[in-house]
Design a protein around this motif. Sequence first.
Motif, short mmCIF file in Angstrom:
data_model
loop_
_atom_site.label_atom_id
_atom_site.label_comp_id
_atom_site.label_asym_id
_atom_site.label_seq_id
_atom_site.Cartn_x
_atom_site.Cartn_y
_atom_site.Cartn_z
N LEU A 145 -8.44 50.85 19.00
CA LEU A 145 -7.97 49.47 19.01
C LEU A 145 -6.90 49.21 20.07
CD1 LEU A 145 -7.76 48.78 15.17
CD2 LEU A 145 -9.34 47.71 16.77
N SER A 146 -6.36 50.25 20.66
CA SER A 146 -5.30 50.06 21.64
C SER A 146 -5.39 51.14 22.70
CB SER A 146 -3.93 50.12 20.97
OG SER A 146 -3.60 51.45 20.64
N THR A 147 -4.53 51.03 23.71
CA THR A 147 -4.49 52.03 24.77
C THR A 147 -3.55 53.17 24.42
OG1 THR A 147 -2.78 50.72 25.87
CG2 THR A 147 -5.05 50.36 26.58
N TYR A 148 -2.97 53.14 23.22
CA TYR A 148 -2.05 54.20 22.78
C TYR A 148 -2.80 55.18 21.88
CZ TYR A 148 0.67 49.95 23.57
OH TYR A 148 1.14 48.78 24.07
N PHE A 149 -2.33 56.40 21.87
CA PHE A 149 -2.91 57.40 20.98
C PHE A 149 -2.29 57.36 19.59
CE2 PHE A 149 -4.12 59.40 25.03
CZ PHE A 149 -5.45 59.73 24.76
N PHE A 156 -13.44 46.87 12.44
CA PHE A 156 -12.00 47.09 12.49
C PHE A 156 -11.62 48.43 11.87
CE2 PHE A 156 -7.89 46.66 10.21
CZ PHE A 156 -7.05 46.56 11.32
N ILE A 157 -12.13 48.73 10.70
CA ILE A 157 -11.81 49.98 10.02
C ILE A 157 -12.32 51.18 10.82
CG2 ILE A 157 -12.21 51.36 7.96
CD1 ILE A 157 -10.24 49.03 7.60
N HIS A 158 -13.50 51.04 11.40
CA HIS A 158 -14.07 52.13 12.20
C HIS A 158 -13.22 52.40 13.44
CE1 HIS A 158 -16.97 54.68 14.27
NE2 HIS A 158 -16.88 53.87 15.33
N LEU A 159 -12.85 51.35 14.15
CA LEU A 159 -12.06 51.51 15.36
C LEU A 159 -10.66 52.02 15.06
CD1 LEU A 159 -13.14 48.29 17.30
CD2 LEU A 159 -13.73 50.67 17.88
N ALA A 160 -10.10 51.60 13.93
CA ALA A 160 -8.76 52.05 13.55
C ALA A 160 -8.73 53.55 13.32
CB ALA A 160 -8.30 51.31 12.29
#
Length: 263
Positions: free
Chosen positions: A218-222, A208-212
């Motif tokens: 974690l999402s399709t938004y930048f 989670f921390i890595h992807l954040a």
Amino acid sequence: MSNSPYNDPNYVNPNMIPPQRKGFNPLYLIIIVVVCLSVPCCGILAGLMLPAIQQARLAARKMTQSNQMRQVGLALLEYEQVYRAFPPAYTVDSDGRPLHSWRTLILPFMEQASLYQKIDLNKPWDDPANAAARETVVSIYNDPNSGGPSNLTSLAAIVSDQSIFPGSEQISFRDISDGSSNTILISEVTREQGIQWMEPRDLSNQEFIHLAAEPRGLSTYFDGFHVVMADGSIRFIVSSVDIVALQSMVTRDGSETITSLSE
């Protein structure tokens, strides 16, 4: 003497009259000038409006995702009210092997009781007996920004000893000493993680921390991602969030408070 008009020297055949040349109409010039000026202006106007249109579409997609996550959050809260604890991240068999996800356990609280009844909870999620249910698309678990329907989930828990989903154990509100408004319940996740909604797999704390920290991790938004807090509220965590501060939102008993981490 013949009375034929053709014998009259003054007779003029109307078919032989050349067309009269008309004078130039100034209105034509005005129309041409207006058209010439309007075309580039329309292009400029369209260029100015395009970013606004894109922003409006992005805001609409974010709102749809937020509403779906809110419904899942409410289902988790209803589960907690009935069973006096949140569902485990996954159920296990007698040997401790994961069987089913929390996403399966809350189906009856999302008007999916008929689907829930088709699932054999005593057999693993990927057992042939659960094939039909496994391939069923549960739209509320789908990211509305990722394309068509899929049995891949856009929602994941954070599995950690200090989170609300420590594994096969169950956590209740009394175990959240940080306060429910300060503790993350679930997060959105992209399809790239390849998690099927019935699969007893989520994100570890490290994942989670890595992807954040990654753009669109974690999402399709930048610009960030959504989370559901333990009180059922939805927060949009900006991509510039301090990772140490974000980590404090995952734990349920660190006595942290959160400020200026989200919108």
